[in-house]
Design a protein around this motif. Structure first.
Motif, PDB file in Angstrom:
ATOM      1  N   PHE A  27      -6.302 -16.554 -17.058  1.00  0.00           N
ATOM      2  CA  PHE A  27      -7.509 -17.340 -16.861  1.00  0.00           C
ATOM      3  C   PHE A  27      -8.185 -16.832 -15.598  1.00  0.00           C
ATOM      4  O   PHE A  27      -7.590 -16.124 -14.801  1.00  0.00           O
ATOM      5  CB  PHE A  27      -7.216 -18.848 -16.790  1.00  0.00           C
ATOM      6  N   ASP A  31     -12.620 -20.643 -15.243  1.00  0.00           N
ATOM      7  CA  ASP A  31     -11.724 -21.595 -15.902  1.00  0.00           C
ATOM      8  C   ASP A  31     -11.111 -22.555 -14.885  1.00  0.00           C
ATOM      9  O   ASP A  31     -11.020 -23.764 -15.123  1.00  0.00           O
ATOM     10  CB  ASP A  31     -10.606 -20.863 -16.647  1.00  0.00           C
ATOM     11  N   GLU A  35     -11.731 -26.747 -14.638  1.00  0.00           N
ATOM     12  CA  GLU A  35     -10.647 -27.739 -14.597  1.00  0.00           C
ATOM     13  C   GLU A  35     -10.689 -28.553 -13.307  1.00  0.00           C
ATOM     14  O   GLU A  35     -10.373 -29.742 -13.304  1.00  0.00           O
ATOM     15  CB  GLU A  35      -9.291 -27.057 -14.740  1.00  0.00           C
ATOM     16  N   ASP A  91      -6.934 -24.044 -19.573  1.00  0.00           N
ATOM     17  CA  ASP A  91      -7.015 -23.479 -20.927  1.00  0.00           C
ATOM     18  C   ASP A  91      -5.694 -23.649 -21.672  1.00  0.00           C
ATOM     19  O   ASP A  91      -5.176 -22.703 -22.261  1.00  0.00           O
ATOM     20  CB  ASP A  91      -7.419 -22.007 -20.883  1.00  0.00           C
ATOM     21  N   ASP A  92      -5.139 -24.835 -21.634  1.00  0.00           N
ATOM     22  CA  ASP A  92      -3.868 -25.180 -22.301  1.00  0.00           C
ATOM     23  C   ASP A  92      -2.676 -24.390 -21.776  1.00  0.00           C
ATOM     24  O   ASP A  92      -1.634 -24.346 -22.414  1.00  0.00           O
ATOM     25  CB  ASP A  92      -3.981 -25.006 -23.823  1.00  0.00           C
TER      26      ASP A  92
END
Length: 159
Positions: A27, A31, A35, A91-92
């Motif tokens: 990431f 990203d 978050e 991103d999980d």
């Protein structure tokens, strides 16, 4: 357009943030920024998030180890630390974040808290769960590969 006088300009504090992620994590700064904004908005609400004004000033990620400098307004370092602590996945991808320190300038923040070596990564076989498993090792940390997941552990956990 003229600059604002010094006594009217906003005052900033810079937070050095350590990021731990799986070795294969990919990431980027955007990203992480997204978050961070989501966690600040959820924790502090829109007015509190606007007061903190969190901005990722510098970001780097290599082999699952990362560093960032996050800028916030002076007087809002407590809420900023809390919002950073609420980031648990990007991103999980599960991540661990920790504030190493706070400084008044970017230069002092880099010199005091950032720039540590990430350490060499080597592959090894370890005994885990009654079987021998493949693991990626970095100093005393291990990423043990199981058929369905990856487990992170330390040398003390597997002894």
């Amino acid at each position: 357009m003229k600059h604002l006088p010094k006594h009217i300009r906003p005052r900033w504090r810079y937070l050095a943030v350590e990021i731990d992620a799986p070795i294969d994590a990919s990431f980027d700064r955007g990203d992480f920024q997204r978050e961070l904004w989501y966690s600040a908005g959820n924790l502090l609400g829109d007015p509190g998030s606007a007061d903190a004004d969190l901005t990722v000033y510098m970001f780097s990620l290599t082999d699952g180890r990362g560093e960032a400098i996050v800028r916030t307004r002076r007087g809002e370092t407590g809420p900023a630390r809390a919002a950073i602590a609420c980031v648990h996945a990007i991103d999980d991808t599960p991540v661990g974040v920790r504030v190493r320190g706070i400084s008044g300038t970017v230069r002092a923040c880099e010199e005091r808290y950032l720039g540590r070596a990430t350490g060499a990564i080597y592959e090894n076989e370890v005994a885990f769960g009654g079987d021998r498993r493949h693991a990626d090792c970095r100093s005393d940390e291990l990423a043990i590969h199981l058929p369905t997941a990856t487990v992170c552990a330390t040398q003390l956990d597997i002894e």
